[in-house]
Write an enzyme that holds these catalytic residues in place. Structure first.
Site, PDB file in Angstrom:
ATOM      1  N   LYS A  75       0.921  -1.196   0.069  1.00 11.08           N
ATOM      2  CA  LYS A  75      -0.003  -0.052  -0.001  1.00 11.08           C
ATOM      3  C   LYS A  75       0.921   1.326  -0.014  1.00 11.08           C
ATOM      4  O   LYS A  75       0.386   2.118  -0.545  1.00 11.08           O
ATOM      5  CB  LYS A  75      -0.867   0.204   1.225  1.00 11.08           C
ATOM      6  CG  LYS A  75      -1.736  -1.267   1.227  1.00 11.08           C
ATOM      7  CD  LYS A  75      -2.860  -1.045   2.437  1.00 11.08           C
ATOM      8  CE  LYS A  75      -2.168  -0.873   3.985  1.00 11.08           C
ATOM      9  NZ  LYS A  75      -1.425  -2.091   4.081  1.00 11.08           N
ATOM     10  N   ARG A 128      12.565  -8.653   5.224  1.00  5.35           N
ATOM     11  CA  ARG A 128      13.173  -7.284   5.305  1.00  5.35           C
ATOM     12  C   ARG A 128      14.324  -7.016   6.415  1.00  5.35           C
ATOM     13  O   ARG A 128      14.315  -7.628   7.266  1.00  5.35           O
ATOM     14  CB  ARG A 128      12.397  -6.377   5.607  1.00  5.35           C
ATOM     15  CG  ARG A 128      11.087  -6.141   4.853  1.00  5.35           C
ATOM     16  CD  ARG A 128       9.991  -5.171   5.303  1.00  5.35           C
ATOM     17  NE  ARG A 128       8.705  -5.046   4.580  1.00  5.35           N
ATOM     18  CZ  ARG A 128       7.656  -4.183   4.981  1.00  5.35           C
ATOM     19  NH1 ARG A 128       7.637  -4.058   6.231  1.00  5.35           N
ATOM     20  NH2 ARG A 128       6.577  -4.356   4.262  1.00  5.35           N
ATOM     21  N   ARG A 140       0.105 -10.063  13.443  1.00  6.03           N
ATOM     22  CA  ARG A 140      -0.437  -8.673  12.639  1.00  6.03           C
ATOM     23  C   ARG A 140      -1.283  -9.194  11.519  1.00  6.03           C
ATOM     24  O   ARG A 140      -2.351  -8.358  11.600  1.00  6.03           O
ATOM     25  CB  ARG A 140       0.712  -7.921  12.000  1.00  6.03           C
ATOM     26  CG  ARG A 140       1.670  -7.210  12.858  1.00  6.03           C
ATOM     27  CD  ARG A 140       2.929  -6.861  12.264  1.00  6.03           C
ATOM     28  NE  ARG A 140       2.456  -5.736  10.989  1.00  6.03           N
ATOM     29  CZ  ARG A 140       3.629  -5.367  10.324  1.00  6.03           C
ATOM     30  NH1 ARG A 140       4.815  -5.927  10.206  1.00  6.03           N
ATOM     31  NH2 ARG A 140       3.308  -4.168   9.608  1.00  6.03           N
ATOM     32  N   ARG A 193      -8.416   1.399  10.436  1.00  9.77           N
ATOM     33  CA  ARG A 193      -7.683   0.068  10.492  1.00  9.77           C
ATOM     34  C   ARG A 193      -8.927  -0.726  11.154  1.00  9.77           C
ATOM     35  O   ARG A 193      -8.934  -1.977  11.464  1.00  9.77           O
ATOM     36  CB  ARG A 193      -6.756  -0.160  11.488  1.00  9.77           C
ATOM     37  CG  ARG A 193      -5.358   0.493  10.743  1.00  9.77           C
ATOM     38  CD  ARG A 193      -4.254   0.054  11.500  1.00  9.77           C
ATOM     39  NE  ARG A 193      -2.907   0.563  10.774  1.00  9.77           N
ATOM     40  CZ  ARG A 193      -1.728   0.405  11.102  1.00  9.77           C
ATOM     41  NH1 ARG A 193      -1.569  -0.315  12.070  1.00  9.77           N
ATOM     42  NH2 ARG A 193      -0.505   0.803  10.486  1.00  9.77           N
ATOM     43  N   ARG A 253      13.831  -5.748  12.175  1.00  6.55           N
ATOM     44  CA  ARG A 253      12.892  -5.065  13.084  1.00  6.55           C
ATOM     45  C   ARG A 253      12.240  -6.052  13.836  1.00  6.55           C
ATOM     46  O   ARG A 253      11.866  -7.132  13.256  1.00  6.55           O
ATOM     47  CB  ARG A 253      12.288  -3.989  12.622  1.00  6.55           C
ATOM     48  CG  ARG A 253      13.027  -2.884  11.646  1.00  6.55           C
ATOM     49  CD  ARG A 253      12.073  -1.700  11.382  1.00  6.55           C
ATOM     50  NE  ARG A 253      10.949  -2.246  10.748  1.00  6.55           N
ATOM     51  CZ  ARG A 253      10.087  -1.268  10.471  1.00  6.55           C
ATOM     52  NH1 ARG A 253      10.290   0.023  10.145  1.00  6.55           N
ATOM     53  NH2 ARG A 253       8.872  -1.716   9.908  1.00  6.55           N
TER      54      ARG A 253
END
Length: 215
Positions: free
Chosen positions: A10, A124, A168, A85, A157
């Site tokens: 997004k 990542r 999540r 959200r 992270r």
């Protein structure tokens, strides 16, 4: 507005559309990360939720969004990225937009399978010095674990760890996915396939917007 699970792309798409249309990208995630970096009381409160992969409380997010939408550069339009959200936030947003005599033109949901999301996010890596971003599979550094730009150490992270990503996704399914029904009933929603090259996904979004593009 762009909806979709974390890692759906997004942010990348919102930045491209913001440049195309000359309006700001308003990202709740970016706003939250900014207050976390400032290490304010508000930022520490937000970080306590984000590090566990949980949603930041509505009142905190709504305050940040309201302040952002009142800035001058958002007066001619904006792209909402990652907000709202949940349905409660969506209803509060609708009330806020009414106060400013504004309305949403279109809501586009970027659909990506969960396992693809896990692969995208858990791979990542971030530079500890300059915050440059890499991906172990899609965009690896020249030397494993070392930033190409500054030589800093790359790390994962906490909110990119696989366990956190799966948490999540559970939160997204329970809290955010109901927005598809909410905006679908309002006649604002289009769903597009978020798997593929960035330019392919952008074309699908532009097709869904279908004439709503800002002049």
């Amino acid at each position: 507005m762009l909806l979709g699970p974390p890692g759906a792309g997004k942010g990348t798409q919102a930045r491209a559309l913001a440049t195309l249309w000359g309006i700001p990208q308003v990202s709740s995630g970016d706003l939250l990360r900014t207050v976390v970096r400032e290490d304010s009381e508000l930022g520490r409160e937000a970080a306590s939720y984000m590090d566990r992969g949980q949603l930041v409380p509505d009142d905190l997010v709504l305050k940040l969004i309201d302040e952002r939408l009142r800035k001058k550069d958002a007066h001619k339009g904006f792209i909402l990225d990652g907000f709202p959200r949940n349905v409660t936030q969506a209803e509060a947003l609708a009330s806020g937009l009414d106060r400013y005599n504004l309305k949403l033109d279109k809501v586009v949901a970027v659909i990506v399978p969960d396992e693809e999301i896990v692969k995208r996010i858990s791979g990542r890596r971030t530079c500890a010095k300059c915050n440059a971003m890499y991906h172990v599979a899609f965009e690896p550094p020249k030397t494993p674990g070392v930033c190409d730009k500054c030589g800093g150490e790359l790390y994962q992270r906490e909110d990119d760890a696989e366990e956190t990503v799966r948490e999540r996704l559970k939160v997204y399914a329970g809290e955010t996915r109901p927005l598809l029904d909410y905006y679908g009933q309002l006649g604002l929603l289009d769903q597009i396939d978020g798997v593929g090259r960035t330019d392919e996904v952008e074309k699908r979004i532009l097709s869904a917007v279908n004439g709503v593009a800002k002049q």
